[in-house]
Design an enzyme around this catalytic site. Sequence first.
Site, PDB file in Angstrom:
ATOM      1  N   CYS A  70      -2.170   1.577   8.264  1.00 21.68           N
ATOM      2  CA  CYS A  70      -1.249   0.763   7.469  1.00 21.68           C
ATOM      3  C   CYS A  70      -1.667  -0.703   7.414  1.00 21.68           C
ATOM      4  O   CYS A  70      -1.879  -1.342   8.427  1.00 21.68           O
ATOM      5  CB  CYS A  70       0.118   0.949   8.118  1.00 21.68           C
ATOM      6  N   CYS A  86      -0.879  -3.032  14.906  1.00 23.40           N
ATOM      7  CA  CYS A  86      -0.750  -2.711  13.481  1.00 23.40           C
ATOM      8  C   CYS A  86      -1.286  -3.839  12.616  1.00 23.40           C
ATOM      9  O   CYS A  86      -0.937  -5.001  12.801  1.00 23.40           O
ATOM     10  CB  CYS A  86       0.720  -2.453  13.177  1.00 23.40           C
ATOM     11  N   CYS A 140       5.510  -7.233   7.381  1.00 21.83           N
ATOM     12  CA  CYS A 140       6.501  -6.625   8.281  1.00 21.83           C
ATOM     13  C   CYS A 140       6.878  -7.622   9.365  1.00 21.83           C
ATOM     14  O   CYS A 140       6.003  -8.216   9.998  1.00 21.83           O
ATOM     15  CB  CYS A 140       5.928  -5.362   8.910  1.00 21.83           C
ATOM     16  N   GLY A 167       6.089  -2.189   6.596  1.00 21.29           N
ATOM     17  CA  GLY A 167       7.473  -2.622   6.763  1.00 21.29           C
ATOM     18  C   GLY A 167       8.320  -1.667   7.581  1.00 21.29           C
ATOM     19  O   GLY A 167       7.910  -0.548   7.895  1.00 21.29           O
ATOM     20  N   GLU A 168       9.478  -2.129   7.960  1.00 20.22           N
ATOM     21  CA  GLU A 168      10.446  -1.344   8.740  1.00 20.22           C
ATOM     22  C   GLU A 168      11.564  -0.905   7.792  1.00 20.22           C
ATOM     23  O   GLU A 168      12.377  -1.738   7.358  1.00 20.22           O
ATOM     24  CB  GLU A 168      10.978  -2.209   9.894  1.00 20.22           C
ATOM     25  N   CYS A 189       4.179  -5.285  15.435  1.00 15.86           N
ATOM     26  CA  CYS A 189       3.569  -4.444  16.475  1.00 15.86           C
ATOM     27  C   CYS A 189       2.120  -4.886  16.659  1.00 15.86           C
ATOM     28  O   CYS A 189       1.406  -5.111  15.680  1.00 15.86           O
ATOM     29  CB  CYS A 189       3.613  -2.974  16.067  1.00 15.86           C
ATOM     30  N   SER A 242      10.749   6.673   9.162  1.00 12.28           N
ATOM     31  CA  SER A 242      10.211   6.255  10.456  1.00 12.28           C
ATOM     32  C   SER A 242      10.768   4.881  10.826  1.00 12.28           C
ATOM     33  O   SER A 242      10.848   3.993   9.981  1.00 12.28           O
ATOM     34  CB  SER A 242       8.683   6.171  10.330  1.00 12.28           C
ATOM     35  N   GLU A 279       0.834  -1.198   0.000  1.00 11.45           N
ATOM     36  CA  GLU A 279       0.000   0.000   0.000  1.00 11.45           C
ATOM     37  C   GLU A 279       0.865   1.243   0.000  1.00 11.45           C
ATOM     38  O   GLU A 279       1.961   1.243   0.567  1.00 11.45           O
ATOM     39  CB  GLU A 279      -0.847   0.035   1.273  1.00 11.45           C
ATOM     40  N   LEU A 332       7.474   5.361  19.333  1.00 13.80           N
ATOM     41  CA  LEU A 332       7.728   5.080  20.745  1.00 13.80           C
ATOM     42  C   LEU A 332       6.531   4.352  21.367  1.00 13.80           C
ATOM     43  O   LEU A 332       6.663   3.260  21.885  1.00 13.80           O
ATOM     44  CB  LEU A 332       8.021   6.393  21.473  1.00 13.80           C
ATOM     45  N   CYS A 381       3.061   8.520   1.570  1.00 14.75           N
ATOM     46  CA  CYS A 381       3.592   7.550   2.526  1.00 14.75           C
ATOM     47  C   CYS A 381       3.943   6.285   1.741  1.00 14.75           C
ATOM     48  O   CYS A 381       3.135   5.773   0.969  1.00 14.75           O
ATOM     49  CB  CYS A 381       2.524   7.281   3.580  1.00 14.75           C
ATOM     50  N   ASN A 390      -6.675   4.364  14.234  1.00 15.24           N
ATOM     51  CA  ASN A 390      -7.686   3.945  13.250  1.00 15.24           C
ATOM     52  C   ASN A 390      -7.961   2.463  13.500  1.00 15.24           C
ATOM     53  O   ASN A 390      -7.145   1.625  13.144  1.00 15.24           O
ATOM     54  CB  ASN A 390      -7.110   4.077  11.832  1.00 15.24           C
TER      55      ASN A 390
HETATM   56  S1  SF4 Z   1       4.571  -1.718   9.673  1.00 15.04           S
HETATM   57 FE1  SF4 Z   1       5.374  -0.370  11.293  1.00 15.04          FE
HETATM   58  S2  SF4 Z   1       3.793  -0.378  12.875  1.00 15.04           S
HETATM   59 FE2  SF4 Z   1       3.371  -2.116  11.507  1.00 15.04          FE
HETATM   60  S3  SF4 Z   1       4.365  -3.887  12.475  1.00 15.04           S
HETATM   61 FE3  SF4 Z   1       5.828  -2.986  11.041  1.00 15.04          FE
HETATM   62  S4  SF4 Z   1       7.039  -1.543  12.254  1.00 15.04           S
HETATM   63 FE4  SF4 Z   1       5.218  -2.030  13.441  1.00 15.04          FE
END
Ligand code: SF4
Length: 347
Positions: free
Chosen positions: A339, A119, A112, A163-164, A116, A195, A92, A218, A105, A296
């Site tokens: 996301c 997410c 990912c 993703g990171e 988290c 980020s 996306e 954080l 974005c 969201n």
């Molecule tokens: S996309 Fe961002 S918020 Fe979602 S799991 Fe990965 S690091 Fe965490």
Amino acid sequence: MRIKSILGLPFDVLKYEFVEKGFSVLDAKRVYPWIHPKLAQTFEEMSDVPKQVRERLPDFFSLGRPICKILQESSDVTSKALLEFEDGNCVETVFIPDEKRNTICVSSQVGCPIGCRFCNTGTQQFCRNLTSSEIMAQIIFWMERQKKLNAAPITNIVFMGMGEPLLNSQNLFAVLKILLNVKTYNFSRNKITVSTSGIVDNSIIELAKFGVKLAVSLHAPNDKKRSALMPINNKYKISDVLDAALNYYKASNTSHVTFEYLLLDGINDSDDDAFELSKLLRKFGAHARVNLIMFNSWNGSKFMGVSNEKANHFSKILLARGIRTIIRKSRGRDIFAACGQLKSEEK
Ligand code: SF4
């Protein structure tokens, strides 16, 4: 032989690839401005490139764009696209227009691995890193759309999608090189934000050399709460993350580091949480900014967002302690702008 996409190659890499395939450095110099910033979609249209070169290039290289599987526009004009790459994987990417800015974005991975808890992407299986061309293709997708609509160009880019980014740092850096290049898009480093969930290995030190803005997710004021929300905290504790963020601020010469804090009802939204957070960030002085994010909610999520009143109250506690804080407007609620939601919906 596999045809390689060259959308995400910085000039020095493209030059190397060209010479390896028997093209000249001059050919590379002529082709490059057609890719960036002219956004040529075929080699044929590169009118100052010799015909025999134009004819040979598709044997080795491609300028192919991903397929847009879904494009949704929210009532607040936020748009979200689901793009499909050659191997069928999708990511996306979001367009967020504002009065003065057009922000996009961008995703860096398919799925990912960070996981988290709040997410939606974190619930999807991690599949692979995106190539630099696939990352760049998302940016080009929005640039071309704006051009086609005769609308204002993209002004800001945030690497905050699926993703990171710092787990795919070399491909991220290749894209940053293209964006910051004065001969291509000449983006200001202040208009680009990367980020991270708090990956504080060598990649964050390397990122500082680009001088782009850093946002750290954080989301909790202490290790106990953060580990419950973000398993990555078991590897990199809050103190490690904050030390790395402070070093980043000093090394990158940026004005501040942003700390993202998602307000979750009954989880991290108490007065004590706000007090603790303000203490944590004290050492940054005026160089910390807190973005309070309204959650969201998504199908299957066990978390709830907070009311506007609660967010304002939390914000006031931080502001009273000298922490620069904003409540980020929640955009695109009606198109699942959190996301990962569009991809899950499509499935
Ligand atoms: S996309 Fe961002 S918020 Fe979602 S799991 Fe990965 S690091 Fe965490």
